[in-house]
Design a protein around this motif. Structure first.
Motif, mmCIF file in Angstrom:
data_model
loop_
_atom_site.group_PDB
_atom_site.id
_atom_site.type_symbol
_atom_site.label_atom_id
_atom_site.label_comp_id
_atom_site.label_asym_id
_atom_site.label_seq_id
_atom_site.Cartn_x
_atom_site.Cartn_y
_atom_site.Cartn_z
ATOM 1 N N ALA A 72 0.847 -1.269 0.042
ATOM 2 C CA ALA A 72 0.064 0.197 -0.056
ATOM 3 C C ALA A 72 1.015 1.160 -0.119
ATOM 4 N N ARG A 73 1.865 1.219 0.322
ATOM 5 C CA ARG A 73 2.796 2.220 0.682
ATOM 6 C C ARG A 73 3.502 2.635 -0.636
ATOM 7 N N HIS A 74 4.146 1.359 -1.398
ATOM 8 C CA HIS A 74 4.546 1.436 -2.560
ATOM 9 C C HIS A 74 3.698 1.933 -3.480
ATOM 10 N N ALA A 75 2.274 1.693 -3.491
ATOM 11 C CA ALA A 75 1.442 2.197 -4.332
ATOM 12 C C ALA A 75 1.078 3.717 -4.272
ATOM 13 N N GLY A 76 1.644 4.332 -3.169
ATOM 14 C CA GLY A 76 1.498 5.718 -3.201
ATOM 15 C C GLY A 76 0.331 6.208 -1.994
ATOM 16 N N ALA A 77 -0.020 5.203 -1.307
ATOM 17 C CA ALA A 77 -1.052 5.474 -0.249
ATOM 18 C C ALA A 77 -0.532 5.737 1.079
ATOM 19 N N THR A 78 -1.120 6.479 2.063
ATOM 20 C CA THR A 78 -0.904 6.809 3.475
ATOM 21 C C THR A 78 -1.435 5.727 4.090
ATOM 22 N N VAL A 79 -0.626 5.052 5.016
ATOM 23 C CA VAL A 79 -0.885 3.692 5.837
ATOM 24 C C VAL A 79 -0.779 3.648 7.070
ATOM 25 N N TYR A 80 -2.164 3.384 7.376
ATOM 26 C CA TYR A 80 -2.326 3.224 8.855
ATOM 27 C C TYR A 80 -2.290 1.649 9.289
ATOM 28 N N ALA A 81 -1.404 1.235 10.101
ATOM 29 C CA ALA A 81 -1.111 -0.126 10.744
ATOM 30 C C ALA A 81 -1.650 -0.303 12.033
ATOM 31 N N VAL A 82 -2.484 -1.386 12.310
ATOM 32 C CA VAL A 82 -3.240 -1.578 13.301
ATOM 33 C C VAL A 82 -2.553 -2.826 14.055
ATOM 34 N N THR A 83 -2.386 -2.848 15.113
ATOM 35 C CA THR A 83 -1.599 -3.906 16.016
ATOM 36 C C THR A 83 -2.197 -3.723 17.572
ATOM 37 N N ARG A 84 -2.211 -4.999 18.040
ATOM 38 C CA ARG A 84 -2.390 -5.181 19.441
ATOM 39 C C ARG A 84 -1.553 -4.811 20.377
ATOM 40 N N SER A 85 -0.136 -4.641 19.847
ATOM 41 C CA SER A 85 1.094 -4.809 20.826
ATOM 42 C C SER A 85 1.764 -3.388 20.757
#
Ligand SMILES: [Zn+2]
Length: 349
Positions: A183-196
């Protein structure tokens, strides 16, 4: 040949390391000398008896395979002995209505790839893709089921475009990590969700612009929408499923695309249909990976755009330990096993 055999479903200790007969070959198959095999949560649920589709015991499990072509069937034209390859989870017939319309992952004649927990395995030629020398087997084996599925989701299902915002749930997982990278390579701003909280920096390191640490299932949807000017994210790549749904759907912008890629717990989701049409949301199912998508994935890995995260490589004789590690989900990145003879040739843990 040496193999890890499970005679019935059970705990990680169910595997017996023993001498098994060399695989038989069909005319459209190749036999691989296994270089490495990924151990995924899918293997865990096969082993413990939860996942039963196409599974029978005794079983030599292992569906994420990379290795060297050792024997070729009578009909094989795409490969020669000595070629390095990696596999996808199924072969397709190439002839049916689905296969003829670019939807081969739905093929009704598909055959499962399985048997990577061994020194040799027979796989259908259709399920294998050539691998350049610079990609080691321990990275290559996880490309199909992880990065390949992520490519299917980000590029071919969500059609992520430059300037969009993309939310990835389960971002530290086998599909989550490459989904963030792509998604980053595609030119998007990326929000990553994790529990940790511990995994925040690692997610920033692989390319996430923002990390959301979701504690105790809290609903971050509204606050994220507010942060994004009241609208929300254009795309959700959901690798977790029911437990991630409410917050991620709340975060989705009008006309957003919600891609379902995984389901870890088997729980139901409840949603008022009005919420779907008020948002004009598109709910999209992502299925597996095609051979062309896997070839493109290998090319992206060769360029370093996809970088598989390998947490640990273990010899096949420690398969029970590998399963315990996958079950505990303590590591970011994949657990991989190699036949002990391969492992002895200079691999480090
Ligand atoms: Zn078909």
């Amino acid at each position: 040949m040496l193999a890890a055999v499970a005679y019935q479903p059970g705990p990680p200790s169910v595997f017996k390391i023993e001498e098994a007969s060399f695989p038989e070959i069909k005319p459209d198959e190749i036999i691989l000398k296994v270089g490495a095999c990924g151990v995924s949560y899918r293997d865990v649920v096969e082993r413990n008896g939860t996942y039963r589709r196409d599974v029978s015991f005794p079983s030599i499990m292992g569906i994420e395979i990379a290795g060297t072509v050792a024997v070729i069937g009578d009909q094989i034209s795409r490969f020669s002995i000595g070629d390095r390859v990696c596999t996808k989870a199924f072969s397709s017939c190439g002839q049916c209505r689905y296969c003829r319309t670019g939807r081969e992952t739905t093929c009704r004649q598909r055959r499962v790839v399985r048997g990577g927990y061994a020194e040799y395995v027979a796989v259908a030629e259709d399920a294998a893709v050539l691998l350049p020398d610079q990609i080691p087997f321990e990275s290559a084996c996880v490309l199909g089921p992880g990065a390949g599925v992520a490519l299917n989701a980000v590029r071919d299902t969500a059609h992520v475009e430059i300037g969009e915002t993309v939310l990835v749930t389960g971002a530290t997982g086998g599909v989550g990590v490459p989904a963030v990278q792509l998604a980053r390579h595609a030119g998007a701003t990326v929000y990553a969700v994790t529990r940790s909280e511990d995994k925040r920096q690692a997610l920033l390191d692989i390319g996430a612009h923002h990390v959301i640490v979701q504690r105790n299932g809290e609903n971050y949807g509204k606050s994220l929408r507010a942060e994004l000017g009241g609208e929300g994210v254009d795309v959700v790549i959901d690798t977790v499923g029911s437990r991630a749904f409410q917050a991620a759907f709340d975060a989705l912008a009008p006309h957003g695309r919600y891609c379902f890629v995984g389901e870890l717990t088997g729980e139901e989701i409840n949603i008022n249909p009005a919420r779907i049409f008020f948002k004009r949301a598109a709910l999209l199912g992502v299925g597996s990976v095609s051979r062309v998508q896997l070839e493109d994935t290998v090319a992206l890995a060769t360029q370093g755009i996809i970088q598989p995260q390998i947490a640990k490589v273990l010899p096949l004789t420690r398969i029970a330990e590998a399963h315990r590690l996958v079950e505990s989900a303590s590591e970011m990145g994949r657990i991989v096993v190699k036949p002990d003879t391969e492992y002895a040739q200079g691999e480090t843990e």
